[in-house]
Structure formats: C-alpha cells, structure tokens
Design a protein around this motif. Structure first.
Motif, PDB file in Angstrom:
ATOM      1  N   ALA A  51       0.791  28.968  -2.886  1.00  0.00           N
ATOM      2  CA  ALA A  51       2.157  28.697  -3.499  1.00  0.00           C
ATOM      3  C   ALA A  51       2.288  29.436  -4.667  1.00  0.00           C
ATOM      4  CB  ALA A  51       2.236  27.100  -3.726  1.00  0.00           C
ATOM      5  N   VAL A  52       1.309  29.246  -5.595  1.00  0.00           N
ATOM      6  CA  VAL A  52       1.400  30.231  -6.731  1.00  0.00           C
ATOM      7  C   VAL A  52       1.148  31.503  -6.879  1.00  0.00           C
ATOM      8  CG1 VAL A  52       0.602  30.182  -9.287  1.00  0.00           C
ATOM      9  CG2 VAL A  52       0.968  27.911  -8.001  1.00  0.00           C
ATOM     10  N   PRO A  53      -0.022  32.168  -6.627  1.00  0.00           N
ATOM     11  CA  PRO A  53      -0.244  33.604  -6.472  1.00  0.00           C
ATOM     12  C   PRO A  53       0.450  34.337  -5.344  1.00  0.00           C
ATOM     13  CG  PRO A  53      -2.508  32.590  -6.612  1.00  0.00           C
ATOM     14  CD  PRO A  53      -1.398  31.537  -6.175  1.00  0.00           C
ATOM     15  N   LEU A  54       0.576  33.486  -4.125  1.00  0.00           N
ATOM     16  CA  LEU A  54       1.023  34.300  -2.967  1.00  0.00           C
ATOM     17  C   LEU A  54       2.576  34.290  -3.078  1.00  0.00           C
ATOM     18  CD1 LEU A  54      -0.258  36.125  -0.555  1.00  0.00           C
ATOM     19  CD2 LEU A  54       0.095  33.719   0.808  1.00  0.00           C
ATOM     20  N   ILE A  55       2.965  33.070  -3.268  1.00  0.00           N
ATOM     21  CA  ILE A  55       4.602  33.123  -2.911  1.00  0.00           C
ATOM     22  C   ILE A  55       5.328  33.252  -4.222  1.00  0.00           C
ATOM     23  CG2 ILE A  55       6.423  31.413  -2.173  1.00  0.00           C
ATOM     24  CD1 ILE A  55       4.236  30.122  -0.281  1.00  0.00           C
ATOM     25  N   ASP A  75       6.017  28.514  -9.767  1.00  0.00           N
ATOM     26  CA  ASP A  75       5.673  28.794 -10.977  1.00  0.00           C
ATOM     27  C   ASP A  75       4.575  27.447 -10.981  1.00  0.00           C
ATOM     28  OD1 ASP A  75       5.691  28.840 -13.681  1.00  0.00           O
ATOM     29  OD2 ASP A  75       6.403  26.792 -13.628  1.00  0.00           O
ATOM     30  N   SER A  76       3.582  28.012 -11.520  1.00  0.00           N
ATOM     31  CA  SER A  76       2.178  27.199 -11.706  1.00  0.00           C
ATOM     32  C   SER A  76       2.510  26.013 -12.519  1.00  0.00           C
ATOM     33  CB  SER A  76       0.962  28.033 -12.416  1.00  0.00           C
ATOM     34  OG  SER A  76       0.085  27.282 -12.820  1.00  0.00           O
ATOM     35  N   GLY A  77       3.285  25.693 -13.631  1.00  0.00           N
ATOM     36  CA  GLY A  77       3.333  24.798 -14.432  1.00  0.00           C
ATOM     37  C   GLY A  77       4.004  23.758 -13.609  1.00  0.00           C
ATOM     38  N   ALA A  78       5.111  24.201 -12.867  1.00  0.00           N
ATOM     39  CA  ALA A  78       6.016  23.182 -12.022  1.00  0.00           C
ATOM     40  C   ALA A  78       5.141  22.467 -10.819  1.00  0.00           C
ATOM     41  CB  ALA A  78       7.147  24.035 -11.557  1.00  0.00           C
ATOM     42  N   PHE A  79       4.162  23.351 -10.323  1.00  0.00           N
ATOM     43  CA  PHE A  79       3.472  23.061  -9.366  1.00  0.00           C
ATOM     44  C   PHE A  79       2.400  21.806  -9.658  1.00  0.00           C
ATOM     45  CE2 PHE A  79      -0.563  23.195  -6.839  1.00  0.00           C
ATOM     46  CZ  PHE A  79      -0.111  23.305  -5.632  1.00  0.00           C
ATOM     47  N   ILE A  94       6.513  21.753  -4.045  1.00  0.00           N
ATOM     48  CA  ILE A  94       5.622  22.116  -2.721  1.00  0.00           C
ATOM     49  C   ILE A  94       4.223  21.307  -3.536  1.00  0.00           C
ATOM     50  CG2 ILE A  94       4.844  24.166  -4.072  1.00  0.00           C
ATOM     51  CD1 ILE A  94       4.929  25.351  -1.088  1.00  0.00           C
ATOM     52  N   GLY A  95       3.748  21.264  -4.498  1.00  0.00           N
ATOM     53  CA  GLY A  95       2.798  20.872  -5.207  1.00  0.00           C
ATOM     54  C   GLY A  95       2.664  19.207  -4.668  1.00  0.00           C
ATOM     55  N   VAL A  96       3.766  18.598  -4.990  1.00  0.00           N
ATOM     56  CA  VAL A  96       3.672  17.279  -4.572  1.00  0.00           C
ATOM     57  C   VAL A  96       3.411  16.967  -3.136  1.00  0.00           C
ATOM     58  CG1 VAL A  96       5.157  15.171  -4.879  1.00  0.00           C
ATOM     59  CG2 VAL A  96       5.608  16.903  -6.211  1.00  0.00           C
TER      60      VAL A  96
END
Ligand code: ADP
Ligand code: MG
Lengths: 267, 264
Positions: free
Chosen positions: B178-182, B185-189, B91-93
C-alpha cells in the motif's frame, strides 16, 4: 511371600471370538528363568500382555505377587507394573530420545533421584549390557542386537522383580544371539530376578531356561526342564524340538472346508 | 442372492455411519482423558515447552511466508476496490480487520493442520506401531499424560501465537504494497487502522477463535495418530484424515464462532 512370583490359573482368552488360550496353568518360581515356547501365533506375546495387565482374561486369572492382575485399579496395576520390566520384540525404544535418555526414562518418571545419581545408574545399566560407549547414540543409529540390549538396560533400570522377554533371539545374528543369551542368564542370577522368556528358538532357550512350557492349541501341551523335554517322546514336543513341518501342530490355520471355500465363491 | 447385493449400499452406509459415530465417541473420550491427565503437562512444564518449540518451529516458516503474500494480495485487492470510492487510505483498516478477524486464525489453523498436525499424527501413529506407547504403559507411565497431553497443550498455546504472528506479518506485507508501492499515505494507513480496530470485537475475538482452532486441530491430529491401525498404511491414511477433518472442522467452527460473535 509365596514361592511363585507369577501364577497363571485356568486362563482363557480370545480376540473377537476366536479363542486363543483355553485353560492355561503355569507357575513362575522366584529367581528362575522360565520359558514359554510355541509356534508363531500361538499366543505367546498375548500371554505376556495378560501378565502385564494390558488385556483382561475372559476366564481364569493371572496373579503377580499374590495379586490378581485384572482386578486391580489403575493405580494398583501401575504399582504391579513397577515390579516388571518388559523387553519388547522390536525393542520399542523411544525414537525421539537418545540411548542414555531411554534408560534414564523410567528413573525420571518414577524416582526423584538427583541428576548425578541418574547419570551413574544409567551408565551402570548400559555397562551391564556392554553399551556404555553408545550412550549418546540415537535409537536409529543402533543395530537390531544393540537396540535390544538398550531395551534390556531400560527394562532393568529400576531393578524389577520380573523381567519378561518377548522373542529375545528372533532376527539376531549368531553372535548377538549368544550375547543376549548370556546376558539374560547373568542378569537373572546377579539381580535375583525372575525371567520369563517367550521364544520359538529351541536351542538358545533350552540353554538358559530352568523350566519350559510348550503352548499349542490354546493349552500347555508339554512342560518340564530342558533336559526332560529333549528326551521327551511326546509327538508335539518331538515335532517342535526337531522342527518338523507337519505333525500334531497343523500347518494350516483353522479354516472351513477347502472345497466349499473354492466353489462357494459368490460375486 | 440379488436381494442381498441390493441391500449392500445400505449396509455400507450403515457401517460408515456407525463407524463415524464410534470415532466421534472415541475422540471425545480421548479429549476427556487428556484433560483429566493434564496435571503433569503443567507440573513438568518443560515437557510442554519442548513440544511448543517443535510445533511452533515446524510451522513458523510456512506461516510467515504465507502471511506475507496474503497481506500483499489483500492490499492489492482492497486498493482496487477502495479507490473507486475515493477512500484508499482505509486500506490499512481493511487489511488489519481481514487478518485479525478471519484470515489470521483460519489460514494459520489450516496451515498448522497441514504442517504440524500431520507431523503429530505420524509421530503418535509410529510410536504406537513400534510399541513405544505399549512400552510406556508397561513401565507404569500413562502415554496420555506423558505423550498426548503435553502435545495437546503445546498446540493450544502455539496456535494463537502463530495466528498473531500471521496477522502481524500480513499487515507488514499489506503495508509494503500500500505505502511504498501504491503510494498511500503512511500516516493515514496506520492512524485509520489504529482508530478502527477494536480491542474486544476484533482482537480478543480473533484470539478466541485461534484458541478454539488450536484445541480442535491438535486434538484431531492426536486422536488420528492414537487411533491409527499400527501399520504403515494405517498411519499414512491417518495423516490424510487429519488434514481433511481438521480443515473441515476449522471452517465449520469459524462459521459458528463468527455468527455468535456478531450476534452477541
Ligand atoms: N490386537 C489384536 N487383535 C486381534 N487379534 C490379535 C491381536 N493381537 C494378536 N492377535 C492374534 O492373536 C494370535 C496370537 O498372537 P500373538 O500372541 O502375537 O502370538 P505369538 O506371539 O505367539 O506369535 C495371532 O493369531 C494374532 O493374529
Ligand atoms: Mg509374538
């Protein structure tokens, strides 16, 4: 150095086919206050634009300091314009700059003067028009008369040889009118400039002008000193000086046949 | 008589066409004059900086707020699709690429046209209507060098900066969803984003786009103001035209630029 700083020679000009000036001749001697008078729409403002070289004549020429205005290169024209100051009808102050910065503008653009010198000069010019105390105001905070005086201070910022005034009296209260009237004459005599005033206010103009040209129907209809013109029996001058509605200057803008216009309407 | 009224649509069409072509030429001419009168904008750089400040500050808030929402929506939509394929860390990408390559430059340019562009048009149009430009001419100061060129370069400088800001804030919005809400994983993001966003293909191309949009939007706004009939109605029509023409130009140019960038 000729005696006349501005000469208009057999000048003709028109916008989009409708001729406005047809063979105008005028001279503006150094150091004098010369007025151009005529009704609204008679092309007075246009005449100032022709002197300033913003538009080109169709025929004839304007000479400023013996140089033909419309034959100048861009640099030459800008050199000529540095000898001129123009007071626009509505002042045309830069609305994003303060009064102080408006007057400083020509100095900043054209000189390398240090800031302290600019400061003194600006305050001197503002003092001359009686508005030194208003230097920090913005143009929107000024009344019409004040705005015009600031514009005047800006026009004389670089001590021009010629100052052109477009309707300096229009829309002012009687007191501001008197102030401007005095200012024009005083500045003219104190700075040794030549003033060209465009106006339709007979009383004020006659008070300060050394010489007056009347334009009507694209030509100079009459000329002379205010004293001569006041006594003139020419019908046109009489109509203008006494404010009669119809006369040699027609009430109607040039138009086709009235009946034809009304009946010939085609949807 | 009938014949003449039947021809009227053609006459109108002809007038409109020649009018458009004439305006295109006049715009190109102003562009050229601006470029050759640009010396002063750089020699007296404070003139340009002042305009960067005005255009930048003007569009800042709307751009930050929009970017935040766009980023959040992207994350929601992206997650919705990606999780079906079990790759929700990507999702980050997705958010970063969408922003840096497309939405950052394009949406920024559209917002810029609506906010700063209209203000530029109105300002120049009003300066013309109140004879400020004429007065400048009469003072032997070129309005193109003194008024048009600094605003032009200010727009060209401000646009990429605003677009970069848009992308950054958008990514932040995406992260927050993506991270706090859903619960991605922050590192993966972040690591997926870092691994898959290319410096040249994504970031440089995005900057190139926003520079081109900056040139187009600012020039259109300046031309419309400079060319506006000197009346209240004329200026108000000109501001409308600025938005319409800039938006179309941005979307059209985006297609052209993208197709070049993808094939080259
Ligand atoms: N830019 C222009 N384009 C076309 N016609 C103009 C323009 N400026 C002025 N005119 C026309 O020229 C005539 C004279 O205008 P102007 O010189 O402003 O007159 P005055 O200053 O004597 O009132 C008016 O009829 C006006 O409609
Ligand atoms: Mg006039």
């Amino acid at each position: 150095m000729t005696q006349n700083i501005v000469e208009i020679d057999n000048l003709s000009f028109g916008y989009k086919g409708r001729m406005l000036h047809q063979g105008i001749n005028m001279v503006f001697p150094r150091g004098k206050v010369v007025a151009i008078m005529g009704g609204s729409g008679s092309g007075k403002t246009t005449l100032l634009r022709l002197i300033g070289g913003q538009i080109r004549p169709n025929k004839g020429e304007v000479r400023v300091d013996d140089q033909v205005v419309h034959k100048q290169s861009r640099e030459g024209l800008y050199q000529l314009r540095r000898k001129m100051g123009m007071l626009f009808q509505h002042g045309a102050l830069f609305t994003d700059l303060s009064v102080y910065e408006n007057v400083a503008f020509p100095m900043r653009e054209h000189t390398q003067l240090p800031e302290s010198m600019i400061h003194d000069l600006v305050l001197m010019k503002l003092h001359a028009v009686g508005l030194r105390g208003a230097h920090q105001l913005m143009p929107t905070e000024l009344s019409g008369g004040m705005a015009r005086r600031v514009a005047l201070a800006r026009a004389i910022a670089l001590d021009p040889d010629i100052v052109m005034y477009d309707e300096p009296f229009a829309g002012l209260d009687p007191i501001s009118m008197g102030v401007i009237c005095d200012l024009i004459r005083t500045l003219n005599d104190a700075l040794g400039t030549t003033s060209i005033i465009v106006s339709h206010d007979v009383k004020e103009t006659f008070l300060i002008a050394d010489y007056v040209y009347f334009v009507a129907n694209g030509t100079v209809a009459a000329e002379g000193t205010p004293a001569d013109l006041s006594k003139s029996s020419l019908p046109f001058v009489h109509q203008f000086v006494h404010g009669e509605k119809d006369g040699p200057v027609p009430f109607h803008y040039a138009a086709g046949d009235y009946k034809q216009d009304l009946l010939g309407f085609e949807a | 008589m009938i014949k003449r009224s039947r021809l009227r649509p053609f006459r109108t069409l002809g007038h409109r066409t020649t009018d458009r072509i004439w305006r295109l030429g006049a715009g190109a001419r102003l562009f050229w004059l601006t470029l050759i009168s640009s010396g002063e904008s750089f020699r007296r750089f404070h003139l340009t900086i002042r305009e960067v400040y005005f255009t930048g500050v003007m569009s800042l808030i709307i751009i930050v707020v929009s970017a935040f929402f766009v980023g959040m929506v992207l994350a929601l939509q992206g997650y919705n699709t990606l999780q079906k394929y079990g790759s929700s860390e990507a999702i980050g990408v997705l958010v970063a690429l969408a922003l840096v390559r497309e939405l950052g430059p394009v949406v920024t340019a559209l917002l810029f046209a609506g906010r700063a562009g209209t203000a530029i048009t109105a300002e120049i149009g009003l300066m013309k209507a109140t004879e400020q430009l004429s007065a400048m001419e009469m003072m032997a100061v070129s309005p193109i060098a003194r008024v048009i060129a600094p605003r032009f370069w200010a727009g060209v400088i401000a646009m990429p900066v605003l677009a970069a800001l848009f992308s950054m804030v958008g990514i932040l919005g995406g992260y927050l969803v993506a991270v706090p809400l859903i619960g991605v994983d922050s590192g993966a993001f972040w690591s997926q984003m870092q691994a898959n966003v290319d410096w040249h293909d994504d970031i440089v191309n995005g900057v190139i786009k926003s520079v081109v949009f900056g040139v187009a939007c600012t020039m259109i706004a300046l031309f419309e103001g400079y060319d506006a009939p000197p009346t209240a109605e004329g200026v108000s029509r000109a501001t409308t035209r600025t938005v319409v023409i800039s938006s179309l130009a941005v979307l059209g140019l985006d297609f052209v630029l993208t197709s070049f960038m993808i094939t080259l």
